[in-house]
Motif scaffolding. Structure first.
Motif, PDB file in Angstrom:
ATOM      1  N   ASP A 186       0.800  -1.228   0.000  1.00 33.06           N
ATOM      2  CA  ASP A 186       0.000   0.000   0.000  1.00 33.06           C
ATOM      3  C   ASP A 186       0.830   1.275   0.000  1.00 33.06           C
ATOM      4  OD1 ASP A 186      -2.478  -1.163  -0.149  1.00 33.06           O
ATOM      5  OD2 ASP A 186      -3.043  -0.777   1.938  1.00 33.06           O
ATOM      6  N   HIS A 187       2.138   1.162   0.216  1.00 28.22           N
ATOM      7  CA  HIS A 187       2.950   2.383   0.230  1.00 28.22           C
ATOM      8  C   HIS A 187       3.004   2.943  -1.181  1.00 28.22           C
ATOM      9  CE1 HIS A 187       6.267   5.139   0.846  1.00 28.22           C
ATOM     10  NE2 HIS A 187       6.016   5.028   2.148  1.00 28.22           N
ATOM     11  N   PRO A 188       2.754   4.247  -1.342  1.00 24.90           N
ATOM     12  CA  PRO A 188       2.672   4.823  -2.693  1.00 24.90           C
ATOM     13  C   PRO A 188       3.968   4.749  -3.500  1.00 24.90           C
ATOM     14  CG  PRO A 188       2.554   6.543  -1.016  1.00 24.90           C
ATOM     15  CD  PRO A 188       2.489   5.231  -0.299  1.00 24.90           C
ATOM     16  N   ASP A 189       5.102   4.627  -2.848  1.00 22.39           N
ATOM     17  CA  ASP A 189       6.383   4.585  -3.561  1.00 22.39           C
ATOM     18  C   ASP A 189       6.923   3.169  -3.738  1.00 22.39           C
ATOM     19  OD1 ASP A 189       6.350   7.359  -3.703  1.00 22.39           O
ATOM     20  OD2 ASP A 189       7.407   7.576  -1.787  1.00 22.39           O
ATOM     21  N   CYS A 190       6.082   2.160  -3.525  1.00 23.26           N
ATOM     22  CA  CYS A 190       6.547   0.776  -3.578  1.00 23.26           C
ATOM     23  C   CYS A 190       5.711  -0.019  -4.576  1.00 23.26           C
ATOM     24  CB  CYS A 190       6.442   0.142  -2.192  1.00 23.26           C
ATOM     25  SG  CYS A 190       7.074  -1.545  -2.108  1.00 23.26           S
ATOM     26  N   ASP A 191       6.380  -0.862  -5.339  1.00 25.41           N
ATOM     27  CA  ASP A 191       5.651  -1.733  -6.271  1.00 25.41           C
ATOM     28  C   ASP A 191       5.806  -3.204  -5.895  1.00 25.41           C
ATOM     29  OD1 ASP A 191       8.289  -2.109  -7.030  1.00 25.41           O
ATOM     30  OD2 ASP A 191       7.816  -2.262  -9.161  1.00 25.41           O
ATOM     31  N   ASP A 192       6.233  -3.487  -4.664  1.00 23.68           N
ATOM     32  CA  ASP A 192       6.403  -4.868  -4.223  1.00 23.68           C
ATOM     33  C   ASP A 192       5.055  -5.548  -4.007  1.00 23.68           C
ATOM     34  OD1 ASP A 192       9.127  -4.598  -4.304  1.00 23.68           O
ATOM     35  OD2 ASP A 192       9.445  -4.799  -2.149  1.00 23.68           O
ATOM     36  N   VAL A 193       5.105  -6.876  -3.985  1.00 24.10           N
ATOM     37  CA  VAL A 193       3.917  -7.679  -3.726  1.00 24.10           C
ATOM     38  C   VAL A 193       4.064  -8.331  -2.356  1.00 24.10           C
ATOM     39  CG1 VAL A 193       3.497  -8.092  -6.171  1.00 24.10           C
ATOM     40  CG2 VAL A 193       4.864  -9.735  -4.863  1.00 24.10           C
ATOM     41  N   LEU A 194       2.956  -8.840  -1.846  1.00 24.93           N
ATOM     42  CA  LEU A 194       2.983  -9.532  -0.561  1.00 24.93           C
ATOM     43  C   LEU A 194       1.893 -10.578  -0.524  1.00 24.93           C
ATOM     44  CD1 LEU A 194       0.561  -8.293   1.649  1.00 24.93           C
ATOM     45  CD2 LEU A 194       1.866  -6.278   0.992  1.00 24.93           C
ATOM     46  N   VAL A 195       2.008 -11.459   0.430  1.00 26.35           N
ATOM     47  CA  VAL A 195       0.985 -12.454   0.718  1.00 26.35           C
ATOM     48  C   VAL A 195       0.516 -12.179   2.129  1.00 26.35           C
ATOM     49  CG1 VAL A 195       0.459 -14.897   0.944  1.00 26.35           C
ATOM     50  CG2 VAL A 195       2.144 -14.157  -0.736  1.00 26.35           C
ATOM     51  N   ASP A 196      -0.765 -11.886   2.277  1.00 29.14           N
ATOM     52  CA  ASP A 196      -1.326 -11.600   3.598  1.00 29.14           C
ATOM     53  C   ASP A 196      -1.737 -12.918   4.245  1.00 29.14           C
ATOM     54  OD1 ASP A 196      -2.604 -10.764   5.870  1.00 29.14           O
ATOM     55  OD2 ASP A 196      -4.079  -9.514   4.850  1.00 29.14           O
ATOM     56  N   LEU A 197      -0.909 -13.397   5.152  1.00 31.16           N
ATOM     57  CA  LEU A 197      -1.209 -14.641   5.869  1.00 31.16           C
ATOM     58  C   LEU A 197      -1.773 -14.365   7.256  1.00 31.16           C
ATOM     59  CD1 LEU A 197       1.904 -16.757   4.792  1.00 31.16           C
ATOM     60  CD2 LEU A 197      -0.444 -16.917   3.930  1.00 31.16           C
ATOM     61  N   SER A 198      -2.136 -13.106   7.530  1.00 30.65           N
ATOM     62  CA  SER A 198      -2.714 -12.779   8.838  1.00 30.65           C
ATOM     63  C   SER A 198      -4.143 -13.319   8.917  1.00 30.65           C
ATOM     64  CB  SER A 198      -2.704 -11.266   9.067  1.00 30.65           C
ATOM     65  OG  SER A 198      -3.588 -10.613   8.176  1.00 30.65           O
ATOM     66  N   LYS A 199      -4.567 -13.658  10.121  1.00 34.46           N
ATOM     67  CA  LYS A 199      -5.908 -14.226  10.306  1.00 34.46           C
ATOM     68  C   LYS A 199      -6.990 -13.216   9.945  1.00 34.46           C
ATOM     69  CE  LYS A 199      -4.762 -17.639  13.757  1.00 34.46           C
ATOM     70  NZ  LYS A 199      -4.969 -18.143  15.105  1.00 34.46           N
ATOM     71  N   ARG A 252      -6.690 -10.700   7.826  1.00 34.95           N
ATOM     72  CA  ARG A 252      -6.474 -10.161   6.474  1.00 34.95           C
ATOM     73  C   ARG A 252      -6.175  -8.666   6.492  1.00 34.95           C
ATOM     74  NH1 ARG A 252      -9.681 -13.981   2.861  1.00 34.95           N
ATOM     75  NH2 ARG A 252     -10.248 -15.556   4.349  1.00 34.95           N
ATOM     76  N   SER A 253      -5.306  -8.260   7.407  1.00 36.09           N
ATOM     77  CA  SER A 253      -5.062  -6.830   7.596  1.00 36.09           C
ATOM     78  C   SER A 253      -3.697  -6.349   7.113  1.00 36.09           C
ATOM     79  CB  SER A 253      -5.204  -6.491   9.086  1.00 36.09           C
ATOM     80  OG  SER A 253      -4.244  -7.225   9.834  1.00 36.09           O
ATOM     81  N   ARG A 254      -2.893  -7.227   6.581  1.00 40.78           N
ATOM     82  CA  ARG A 254      -1.552  -6.818   6.167  1.00 40.78           C
ATOM     83  C   ARG A 254      -1.640  -5.904   4.950  1.00 40.78           C
ATOM     84  NH1 ARG A 254       3.563 -10.384   4.330  1.00 40.78           N
ATOM     85  NH2 ARG A 254       4.991  -8.633   4.209  1.00 40.78           N
ATOM     86  N   ARG A 255      -0.942  -4.773   5.025  1.00 40.83           N
ATOM     87  CA  ARG A 255      -1.017  -3.778   3.957  1.00 40.83           C
ATOM     88  C   ARG A 255       0.329  -3.487   3.318  1.00 40.83           C
ATOM     89  NH1 ARG A 255      -2.667   1.101   6.830  1.00 40.83           N
ATOM     90  NH2 ARG A 255      -2.339   2.024   4.792  1.00 40.83           N
TER      91      ARG A 255
END
Length: 181
Positions: A139-152, A154-157
């Motif tokens: 979600d950071h505007p200067d980042c184009d990385d991807v992630l996998v939200d494995l939190s219960k 679903r809050s990882r941003r």
């Protein structure tokens, strides 16, 4: 744990591999960097330590990145193509003090093939469980990385690159500036 251990490892490693490439960034500049990646993400089996292997791994990244931008049908196409091209044959395996888990190609298959199949098998679990929304962009505007939200919940941003800290610092500075004006 939301998914089987090998699924979570495959998802995290796939995101990390995708994130080694980006605009103006090469996270796998040489064989030594690939060696570090191999170790950091717990890969086992064949590893040739060659420029050819490095090129094969780098070539996999754009195919995996497409998964983060695809709808379910396209994800299935990508996953099926990776499995088909690799002649995947899932089998339960136990090694290196790990419990039984799935391997779909032999441990002596080329590293890029094993990476492709591990990612594809993990993505197949996401598709089957209706959890593709866990694949996100930072979600950071200067980042184009991807992630996998494995939190219960679903809050990882944010990705693992420190973007969450940067966002928190920016928000703090904005609150301080607003309270002092």
């Amino acid at each position: 744990m939301l998914f089987a251990h090998d699924t979570e490892c495959g998802l995290v490693a796939a995101a990390a591999l995708v994130n080694t490439a980006g605009p103006g960034r090469e996270g796998l500049p040489d064989v030594a960097a690939l060696d570090r990646f191999f170790t950091a993400y717990g890969w086992s089996g064949r590893h040739e330590h060659t420029d050819a292997e490095l090129r094969q791994v780098r070539a996999l990244r754009p195919r995996l990145r497409r998964i983060w931008d695809a709808d379910a049908d396209e994800v299935v196409e990508i996953v099926n193509a990776l499995l088909r091209e690799s002649h995947a044959l899932p089998q339960l395996i136990r090694h290196d003090d790990e419990p039984y888990h799935l391997h779909a190609v032999p441990r002596d298959a080329p590293l890029a093939t094993r990476m492709a199949v591990e990612a594809a098998m993990a993505m197949a679990d996401l598709v089957r469980s209706g959890e593709l929304t866990r694949l996100r962009h930072c979600d950071h505007p200067d980042c184009d990385d991807v992630l996998v939200d494995l939190s219960k919940n679903r809050s990882r941003r944010f990705c693992d690159g420190g973007c969450g800290n940067r966002a928190a610092v920016s928000a703090y500075r904005a609150r301080r500036a607003a309270s002092h004006s």
